[in-house]
Motif scaffolding. Sequence first.
Motif, PDB file in Angstrom:
ATOM      1  N   GLY A   1       0.977  -1.102   0.009  1.00 30.29           N
ATOM      2  CA  GLY A   1      -0.131  -0.156   0.016  1.00 30.29           C
ATOM      3  C   GLY A   1       0.836   1.225  -0.132  1.00 30.29           C
ATOM      4  O   GLY A   1       0.344   2.203  -0.703  1.00 30.29           O
ATOM      5  N   VAL A   2       1.872   1.285   0.550  1.00 30.63           N
ATOM      6  CA  VAL A   2       2.787   2.403   0.708  1.00 30.63           C
ATOM      7  C   VAL A   2       3.613   2.612  -0.450  1.00 30.63           C
ATOM      8  O   VAL A   2       3.671   3.843  -1.151  1.00 30.63           O
ATOM      9  CB  VAL A   2       3.814   2.381   1.921  1.00 30.63           C
TER      10      VAL A   2
ATOM     11  N   PHE B   1       1.623   6.428  -6.956  1.00 34.47           N
ATOM     12  CA  PHE B   1       0.534   7.141  -7.449  1.00 34.47           C
ATOM     13  C   PHE B   1       0.915   8.779  -7.314  1.00 34.47           C
ATOM     14  O   PHE B   1       0.537   9.691  -7.935  1.00 34.47           O
ATOM     15  CB  PHE B   1      -0.712   6.998  -6.692  1.00 34.47           C
ATOM     16  N   LEU B   2       1.398   9.159  -5.957  1.00 29.12           N
ATOM     17  CA  LEU B   2       1.596  10.562  -5.546  1.00 29.12           C
ATOM     18  C   LEU B   2       2.795  11.347  -6.489  1.00 29.12           C
ATOM     19  O   LEU B   2       2.918  12.296  -6.850  1.00 29.12           O
ATOM     20  CB  LEU B   2       2.052  10.807  -4.183  1.00 29.12           C
ATOM     21  N   LEU B   3       3.961  10.300  -6.617  1.00 27.97           N
ATOM     22  CA  LEU B   3       5.047  10.689  -7.504  1.00 27.97           C
ATOM     23  C   LEU B   3       4.952  10.774  -8.982  1.00 27.97           C
ATOM     24  O   LEU B   3       5.718  11.552  -9.768  1.00 27.97           O
ATOM     25  CB  LEU B   3       6.250   9.857  -7.037  1.00 27.97           C
TER      26      LEU B   3
END
Length: 56
Positions: A40-41, A47-49
């Motif tokens: 998940g991390v 997804f954020l990067l």
Amino acid sequence: MPDINAFTAHPAFTDILAVSKGDQGPGAVLRTVLVVGVVGVAFLAWFLLRGYGKKD
């Protein structure tokens, strides 16, 4: 209303909820939580990067 203690006192019910038996430690449940957390991390980081890349 049914007596909930009659159901929860049954040995099979406590065996289902038991994470470990004896001195084996938490075992599969903890391993599953850790693996799902790490995946998940990693997915969240991807997804954020992904938005920081160059857009042509």
